[in-house]
Motif scaffolding. Structure first.
Motif, PDB file in Angstrom:
ATOM      1  N   ASP A  98       0.599  -0.780  -0.082  1.00 56.54           N
ATOM      2  CA  ASP A  98      -0.358   0.080   0.077  1.00 56.54           C
ATOM      3  C   ASP A  98       1.119   1.359   0.256  1.00 56.54           C
ATOM      4  N   GLY A  99       0.654   2.471  -0.687  1.00 52.41           N
ATOM      5  CA  GLY A  99       0.762   3.499   0.106  1.00 52.41           C
ATOM      6  C   GLY A  99       0.694   4.184   0.470  1.00 52.41           C
ATOM      7  N   ALA A 100       1.155   5.578   1.781  1.00 47.02           N
ATOM      8  CA  ALA A 100       0.705   5.655   2.741  1.00 47.02           C
ATOM      9  C   ALA A 100      -0.395   6.642   2.365  1.00 47.02           C
ATOM     10  N   ILE A 101      -1.772   6.710   2.143  1.00 46.93           N
ATOM     11  CA  ILE A 101      -2.811   6.966   2.485  1.00 46.93           C
ATOM     12  C   ILE A 101      -3.102   5.632   2.845  1.00 46.93           C
ATOM     13  N   ASP A 102      -3.493   4.522   2.028  1.00 46.57           N
ATOM     14  CA  ASP A 102      -3.997   3.530   1.985  1.00 46.57           C
ATOM     15  C   ASP A 102      -3.949   2.746   3.040  1.00 46.57           C
ATOM     16  N   ALA A 103      -2.587   3.180   3.720  1.00 48.96           N
ATOM     17  CA  ALA A 103      -2.016   2.193   4.745  1.00 48.96           C
ATOM     18  C   ALA A 103      -2.108   3.244   6.582  1.00 48.96           C
ATOM     19  N   LYS A 104      -2.602   4.254   6.137  1.00 50.23           N
ATOM     20  CA  LYS A 104      -2.875   4.979   7.313  1.00 50.23           C
ATOM     21  C   LYS A 104      -3.830   5.924   7.432  1.00 50.23           C
ATOM     22  N   TYR A 105      -4.629   6.431   6.421  1.00 52.05           N
ATOM     23  CA  TYR A 105      -5.271   7.418   5.801  1.00 52.05           C
ATOM     24  C   TYR A 105      -6.627   6.936   5.779  1.00 52.05           C
ATOM     25  N   SER A 106      -7.340   6.824   6.722  1.00 48.98           N
ATOM     26  CA  SER A 106      -8.880   5.243   6.508  1.00 48.98           C
ATOM     27  C   SER A 106     -10.486   6.256   6.482  1.00 48.98           C
ATOM     28  N   LEU A 107     -10.472   6.700   5.611  1.00 46.67           N
ATOM     29  CA  LEU A 107     -11.533   7.554   4.683  1.00 46.67           C
ATOM     30  C   LEU A 107     -13.079   7.853   5.458  1.00 46.67           C
ATOM     31  N   GLY A 108     -13.451   5.896   4.883  1.00 44.50           N
ATOM     32  CA  GLY A 108     -14.734   5.862   6.292  1.00 44.50           C
ATOM     33  C   GLY A 108     -15.710   6.715   5.135  1.00 44.50           C
ATOM     34  N   GLY A 109     -17.435   6.221   5.930  1.00 46.84           N
ATOM     35  CA  GLY A 109     -18.482   6.797   5.501  1.00 46.84           C
ATOM     36  C   GLY A 109     -18.411   6.304   3.768  1.00 46.84           C
ATOM     37  N   ALA A 110     -19.463   8.074   3.235  1.00 45.44           N
ATOM     38  CA  ALA A 110     -19.159   7.184   1.416  1.00 45.44           C
ATOM     39  C   ALA A 110     -17.965   7.538   0.709  1.00 45.44           C
ATOM     40  N   PHE A 111     -16.533   8.403   1.356  1.00 45.40           N
ATOM     41  CA  PHE A 111     -15.823   8.483   0.181  1.00 45.40           C
ATOM     42  C   PHE A 111     -15.106   6.730   0.390  1.00 45.40           C
ATOM     43  N   ASP A 112     -15.413   6.070   1.735  1.00 46.50           N
ATOM     44  CA  ASP A 112     -15.087   4.993   1.334  1.00 46.50           C
ATOM     45  C   ASP A 112     -15.385   4.097  -0.112  1.00 46.50           C
ATOM     46  N   THR A 162      -3.448  10.517  18.239  1.00 51.66           N
ATOM     47  CA  THR A 162      -4.954  10.681  19.308  1.00 51.66           C
ATOM     48  C   THR A 162      -4.165  12.238  20.016  1.00 51.66           C
ATOM     49  N   PHE A 163      -4.963  12.671  20.399  1.00 50.53           N
ATOM     50  CA  PHE A 163      -5.326  13.684  21.278  1.00 50.53           C
ATOM     51  C   PHE A 163      -6.278  13.630  22.393  1.00 50.53           C
ATOM     52  N   GLY A 164      -6.709  13.144  23.323  1.00 48.04           N
ATOM     53  CA  GLY A 164      -7.856  13.065  24.724  1.00 48.04           C
ATOM     54  C   GLY A 164      -7.819  11.590  23.276  1.00 48.04           C
ATOM     55  N   SER A 165      -9.300  12.042  23.232  1.00 46.29           N
ATOM     56  CA  SER A 165     -10.822  10.905  22.887  1.00 46.29           C
ATOM     57  C   SER A 165     -10.778  11.384  21.354  1.00 46.29           C
ATOM     58  N   ILE A 166      -9.586  12.361  20.573  1.00 49.94           N
ATOM     59  CA  ILE A 166      -9.970  12.831  18.981  1.00 49.94           C
ATOM     60  C   ILE A 166      -8.885  11.666  18.675  1.00 49.94           C
ATOM     61  N   ASP A 167      -9.133  11.539  17.543  1.00 44.89           N
ATOM     62  CA  ASP A 167      -8.046  11.092  16.999  1.00 44.89           C
ATOM     63  C   ASP A 167      -7.721  11.822  15.290  1.00 44.89           C
ATOM     64  N   ALA A 168      -6.745  12.311  15.253  1.00 50.47           N
ATOM     65  CA  ALA A 168      -7.068  13.064  13.866  1.00 50.47           C
ATOM     66  C   ALA A 168      -6.092  12.783  12.888  1.00 50.47           C
ATOM     67  N   ARG A 169      -6.183  12.561  11.919  1.00 53.77           N
ATOM     68  CA  ARG A 169      -5.385  11.868  10.534  1.00 53.77           C
ATOM     69  C   ARG A 169      -4.975  13.523   9.244  1.00 53.77           C
ATOM     70  N   LEU A 170      -4.217  13.174   8.332  1.00 50.99           N
ATOM     71  CA  LEU A 170      -3.575  13.481   7.394  1.00 50.99           C
ATOM     72  C   LEU A 170      -3.066  13.069   6.050  1.00 50.99           C
ATOM     73  N   GLY A 171      -3.612  13.803   5.270  1.00 53.51           N
ATOM     74  CA  GLY A 171      -2.913  12.891   3.993  1.00 53.51           C
ATOM     75  C   GLY A 171      -2.474  13.708   3.038  1.00 53.51           C
ATOM     76  N   TYR A 172      -1.511  13.381   1.938  1.00 53.44           N
ATOM     77  CA  TYR A 172      -1.447  14.123   1.165  1.00 53.44           C
ATOM     78  C   TYR A 172      -0.785  13.187   0.053  1.00 53.44           C
ATOM     79  N   ALA A 173      -0.981  13.622  -1.266  1.00 59.71           N
ATOM     80  CA  ALA A 173      -0.554  12.751  -2.070  1.00 59.71           C
ATOM     81  C   ALA A 173      -0.446  13.669  -3.707  1.00 59.71           C
ATOM     82  N   GLU A 174       0.959  13.425  -4.464  1.00 58.64           N
ATOM     83  CA  GLU A 174       0.704  13.921  -5.639  1.00 58.64           C
ATOM     84  C   GLU A 174       0.132  13.401  -6.700  1.00 58.64           C
TER      85      GLU A 174
END
Length: 337
Positions: A98-112, A162-174
């Motif tokens: 997997d590329g970095a996004i597929d490995a670490k960024y879970s879109l979920g919802g409709a985007f999934d 992870t910041f307390g009860s919030i799981d944050a995520r960031l993705g960047y792709a060329e």
């Protein structure tokens, strides 16, 4: 799947004096389908195998390799492989991975379900990962064969924190031939409900989605809403699971202000408790239907008997319903080892 552990003389020949592990697993299918429009017509078979090597070094580093062989019964040479060097806090991966996004960024919802493209990943992928405290970061490049020269392409970066009860995520792709893609998202739990938010932007185009799910006993209810390129999309789903009965219902819609499309589905299963499970469903707004039974033969073997009707003729890959049944009547025996 059962794992076959090869040791002693065979391992010593492969890895010298070091203690290595080799596992072999696979799946075989033999079946009959009576519909000429699908991928299989008449008798068919399939065989796949996965071979995994793992070696733990004295310094805590683990080196591993995996080889996946697909469609062996058809004489196809579809082969995937991955090489990895890992520790407790870092990893380096190369091959059909997997590329970095597929490995670490879970879109979920409709985007999934939207098949978001993250740019060219070349012929292979080189990905590095590191974990530090609450941060989990990955960076990857595609490796592209350019007239014999292996060039880097399609940079991707993804991070979770992870910041307390919030799981944050960031993705960047060329993105080849287009603006770079940036994604920001977060997931949290409030009063037992899981909530998520994602924002995507590429040049002048952007989109977002917000949604969540809430469990109440055997029932879980979910809903989402978002917008991409002036198209509003929304939907909800209800899942029920208790004892031998499982039922799921969903509704999805999209509206660009001029045209509106929607889709609903109801699917369910009942476990008779003697190794036999019955499944049935109405999907694609009732245009497609299926009924099936699976019987556990023991030892990793399963007998499937199904009938599926693609009423709107849009499932050309024989993927009717969530179980992805073949159109027409099918009898299939599968084995895992």
């Amino acid at each position: 799947m059962k794992r076959i552990l090869l040791t002693s003389t065979a391992i010593a020949a492969f890895a010298g004096a070091a203690a290595a592990e080799v596992t072999l697993s696979g799946e075989a299918k033999l079946g009959y389908n009576d519909d000429v429009t699908g991928d299989n017509y008449g008798f068919y078979g399939d065989l796949s195998a996965d071979l995994n090597f793992s070696q733990e070094l004295d310094n805590g580093i683990t080196v591993s390799a995996s080889i996946g062989l697909e469609d062996l019964s058809d004489g196809a040479d579809a082969t995937e492989y991955e090489l990895a060097i890992t520790s407790d806090t870092a990893g380096l991966y190369y091959g059909d991975t997997d590329g970095a996004i597929d490995a670490k960024y879970s879109l979920g919802g409709a985007f999934d379900e939207s098949d978001v493209e993250f740019g060219s990943e070349g012929d292979h992928v080189l990905r590095g990962e590191v974990q530090a405290g609450q941060f989990d970061v990955a960076i990857s490049y595609g490796i592209e064969d350019n007239a014999g020269k292996m060039d880097l392409t399609g940079l991707q970066v993804a991070a979770n924190a992870t910041f307390g009860s919030i799981d944050a995520r960031l993705g960047y792709a060329e993105i080849d031939g287009a603006d770079d893609l940036v994604m920001l998202g977060a997931t949290t739990t409030v009063g037992g409900a899981e909530l998520y938010f994602d924002y995507l932007t590429a040049g002048d185009e952007d989109g977002y989605q917000i949604g969540g799910s809430y469990p109440a006993g055997p029932v879980t209810v979910g809903a989402y809403y978002g917008q991409v390129a002036d198209v509003d999309f929304y939907g909800f789903d209800v899942d029920y699971s208790q004892d031998a009965i499982t039922v799921s219902a969903s509704y999805d819609a999209a509206d660009d202000g001029t045209t509106s499309v929607d889709n609903w589905a109801i699917e369910g299963s009942y476990d008779l408790g003697n190794g036999l499970t019955i499944m049935a469903g109405l999907v694609d707004s009732g245009e497609d239907t299926y009924v099936a039974g699976e019987y556990d033969l023991g030892g990793g073997a399963t007998l499937l008997v199904s009938y599926a009707d693609d009423g709107d003729n849009d499932d050309t890959s024989d993927e009717i319903g969530d179980p992805e049944y073949q159109e027409g009547a099918t009898v299939e025996v599968s084995f895992e080892f």
